[in-house]
Scaffold this motif. Structure first.
Motif, short mmCIF file in Angstrom:
data_model
loop_
_atom_site.label_atom_id
_atom_site.label_comp_id
_atom_site.label_asym_id
_atom_site.label_seq_id
_atom_site.Cartn_x
_atom_site.Cartn_y
_atom_site.Cartn_z
N MET A 1 0.82 -1.21 0.00
CA MET A 1 0.00 0.00 0.00
C MET A 1 0.86 1.26 0.00
SD MET A 1 -2.81 -1.05 2.82
CE MET A 1 -4.04 -2.30 2.53
N THR A 2 1.99 1.20 0.69
CA THR A 2 2.89 2.36 0.71
C THR A 2 3.41 2.63 -0.70
OG1 THR A 2 3.57 1.77 2.94
CG2 THR A 2 4.98 3.30 1.77
N GLN A 3 3.79 1.55 -1.39
CA GLN A 3 4.26 1.73 -2.78
C GLN A 3 3.17 2.38 -3.63
OE1 GLN A 3 6.11 -1.22 -5.14
NE2 GLN A 3 7.11 -2.23 -3.43
N ALA B 1 0.67 4.12 -2.69
CA ALA B 1 0.38 5.50 -2.27
C ALA B 1 1.34 6.48 -2.92
CB ALA B 1 0.46 5.60 -0.75
N PHE B 2 2.62 6.15 -2.96
CA PHE B 2 3.58 7.10 -3.52
C PHE B 2 3.49 7.14 -5.05
CE2 PHE B 2 5.44 7.03 0.71
CZ PHE B 2 5.70 8.38 0.87
N VAL B 3 3.17 6.02 -5.66
CA VAL B 3 2.96 6.04 -7.11
C VAL B 3 1.76 6.93 -7.44
CG1 VAL B 3 2.29 4.64 -9.10
CG2 VAL B 3 4.06 3.82 -7.55
N ASN B 4 0.68 6.76 -6.67
CA ASN B 4 -0.49 7.62 -6.89
C ASN B 4 -0.17 9.08 -6.63
OD1 ASN B 4 -1.88 5.31 -7.46
ND2 ASN B 4 -3.00 5.23 -5.52
N ILE C 1 -3.91 10.20 0.53
CA ILE C 1 -3.71 9.30 -0.62
C ILE C 1 -3.43 7.88 -0.13
CG2 ILE C 1 -2.11 8.79 -2.50
CD1 ILE C 1 -1.97 11.73 -3.06
N ALA C 2 -2.65 7.78 0.96
CA ALA C 2 -2.36 6.44 1.52
C ALA C 2 -3.64 5.78 2.02
CB ALA C 2 -1.34 6.58 2.65
N SER C 3 -4.49 6.56 2.67
CA SER C 3 -5.75 5.99 3.17
C SER C 3 -6.62 5.52 2.02
CB SER C 3 -6.51 7.02 4.00
OG SER C 3 -5.76 7.38 5.12
N ASN C 4 -6.67 6.32 0.97
CA ASN C 4 -7.48 5.91 -0.19
C ASN C 4 -6.90 4.66 -0.84
OD1 ASN C 4 -9.22 8.03 0.18
ND2 ASN C 4 -8.14 9.41 -1.21
N ALA C 5 -5.55 4.60 -0.90
CA ALA C 5 -4.92 3.41 -1.47
C ALA C 5 -5.26 2.18 -0.62
CB ALA C 5 -3.40 3.60 -1.53
N MET C 6 -5.26 2.38 0.68
CA MET C 6 -5.57 1.27 1.59
C MET C 6 -7.02 0.80 1.37
SD MET C 6 -5.70 1.38 5.71
CE MET C 6 -7.08 2.49 5.69
N GLN D 1 -8.46 5.27 12.44
CA GLN D 1 -7.73 6.18 11.55
C GLN D 1 -7.59 7.58 12.18
OE1 GLN D 1 -6.77 5.82 7.59
NE2 GLN D 1 -8.72 6.72 7.01
N ALA D 2 -8.70 8.07 12.74
CA ALA D 2 -8.65 9.40 13.35
C ALA D 2 -7.69 9.43 14.54
CB ALA D 2 -10.05 9.82 13.79
N LEU D 3 -7.77 8.40 15.37
CA LEU D 3 -6.89 8.37 16.56
C LEU D 3 -5.42 8.31 16.16
CD1 LEU D 3 -8.84 5.86 18.87
CD2 LEU D 3 -8.61 8.33 19.18
N LEU D 4 -5.11 7.48 15.16
CA LEU D 4 -3.70 7.35 14.76
C LEU D 4 -3.18 8.62 14.11
CD1 LEU D 4 -3.74 3.70 13.36
CD2 LEU D 4 -2.52 4.52 15.38
N LEU D 5 -4.01 9.25 13.28
CA LEU D 5 -3.54 10.48 12.62
C LEU D 5 -3.29 11.58 13.65
CD1 LEU D 5 -5.83 10.60 9.48
CD2 LEU D 5 -3.38 10.17 9.52
#
Lengths: 227, 207
Positions: free
Chosen positions: B63-65, B67-70, B91-96, B155-159
């Motif tokens: 997913m990290t890959q 995310a950065f490609v996107n 973008i990473a969240s959307n990729a996930m 997601q909210a807590l981690l961000l």
């Protein structure tokens, strides 16, 4: 040891709701919240459930904020770059990556210039730079001062500063050196080697102890010298 | 003829502060070095966020890959006046989400019961052995409890608390109003508290 937490009831009281919101604000952003709410303090003094709520939330937040960062897997950034390269990223249209079209290049550099203009480099004061460097300001002059001293020494010659050598006048004029030798020899010569036959001798030229009887016109030394 | 890569890289070496907006602008010109620098700056944040969300190393790496490609493909959409971190995390969240929605992707829920490496790493940084144990237990307990939460709360807590984003940045990353973010954070903490209490971990592990 604390009592078993499973026995603790989860408080659910509508009257506590506004106070719990204040507790959340206080713990979530202590700098922004009203940390000295007198009403909240009074409520906490009377409500054990809200006191537990505050303690629990503070523990949760400490644990969440203390979650460590995992290291990124080795080579992940290389793999991402390779994938982008494979997909044709960084290649500019209408040509090889190293030879883009002139219009594309101009457009990109204009974009960079615009961004740079909107984000000017931060100019720091001397004091701020000194704090950033962690060195006293006076030390910053050490290197330039040393360099200037080195240049001065090289320019003017080492001998002026470091090596006590003979005067170049004597070194390059042998006649003058011989005159000096003669003068020294004369100064230390015994009386019988004084070459001037008219020299009246040391006794005659000695100044009398009683200065009142001294007559300059009769002074044999003045007569010998000629004035 | 001068290539854009070499030309624009010169401006990076010229002593200018290579802030995100400048790196994005250079990346848009095809400067691979600028994009690599930008990526390496945010790679730990993106990878850790995705790992905390999925608790799966292989999946979070993929997913990290992605995310950065996107992100590279959408660089033109980045507003240079805003922060890059919430943008790349969105973008990473959307990729996930797009990966998890695929039928072929199967994320085992048992993964959350596997021991987490992160608390061990955190524990190793503590000098006191007792503190090491406490840190490890706290990390394991909170990670397990996070796994039981709904994605939107996790997601909210981690961000907010792991990535240390402001409310505005969390709102930008989740594409939500700021007030909604605040509500999610509070509800998320309360749900986390319920899980920890039910697991018997709040009094013992999270001292």
């Amino acid at each position: 040891m604390s009592k078993p937490v499973t026995e603790r009831p989860i408080p659910d009281n509508d009257a506590c709701e506004p106070f719990r919101d204040l507790i959340f604000s206080r713990l979530d952003a202590p700098d922004e919240a009203d940390a000295f709410s007198a009403g909240l303090e009074r409520h906490l003094g009377a409500c054990a459930g809200c006191r537990d709520y505050q303690i629990d939330l503070s523990r949760e937040l400490a644990a969440l904020r203390g979650l460590s960062m995992l290291p990124v897997p080795d080579g992940l950034s290389d793999r991402i770059m390779d994938r982008l390269m494979l997909e044709g990223a960084f290649a500019v249209e209408d040509g090889l990556p190293d030879e883009p079209s002139h219009e594309r290049l101009e457009e990109c550099l204009a974009n960079v210039s615009e961004v740079s203009a909107n984000n000017p480099p931060r100019l720091l004061s001397l004091e701020a730079r000194r704090r950033a460097s962690g060195r006293p300001l006076a030390w910053r002059w050490l290197a330039p001062a040393t360099a200037a001293a080195a240049i001065l020494i090289v320019t003017l010659g080492w001998s002026r500063f470091l090596l006590p050598v003979a005067s170049p006048t004597l070194s390059y004029q042998p006649e003058a050196a011989s005159y000096m030798d003669d003068a020294q020899e004369l100064a230390y010569a015994p009386e019988d080697r004084i070459l001037d036959p008219e020299w009246p001798g040391p006794e005659a030229t000695a100044r009398p102890a009683d200065s009142s009887s001294y007559a300059p016109d009769d002074d044999p030394l003045r007569q010998w010298v000629g004035f | 003829m001068t290539s854009p890569t070499s030309e624009t890289s010169l401006s990076l070496r010229g002593g200018q502060p290579d802030d995100d907006a400048r790196l994005v602008a250079l990346s848009r010109c095809g400067d691979a070095k600028a994009f690599r620098r930008l990526m390496e700056r945010y790679l730990p944040a993106v990878y850790n966020h995705l790992y905390r969300m999925t608790h799966n190393h292989d999946l979070s790496e993929d997913m990290t890959q992605q995310a950065f490609v996107n992100a590279y493909r959408r660089l033109d959409a980045f507003d240079g006046g805003r922060s890059f971190k919430p943008w790349i995390l969105r973008i990473a969240s959307n990729a996930m989400l797009s990966v998890l929605r695929k039928p072929s992707t199967r994320v085992s829920l048992d993964a959350w019961d596997e021991p987490d490496r992160a608390p061990e790493i955190a524990a190793r940084t503590a000098d006191d052995p007792e503190e090491q144990v406490e840190r490890r237990l706290a990390g394991e307990a909170v990670m397990k409890a996070l796994g039981a939460l709904d994605d939107k709360y996790r997601q909210a807590l981690l961000l907010r608390y792991q990535q240390d984003l402001s409310y505005e940045d969390v709102a930008a990353a989740l594409e939500l109003p700021v007030n909604t973010v605040r509500t999610r954070l509070r509800r998320g903490l309360e749900k986390l508290r319920e899980v920890l209490i039910n697991d018997g971990n709040l009094g013992d592990a999270l001292l």
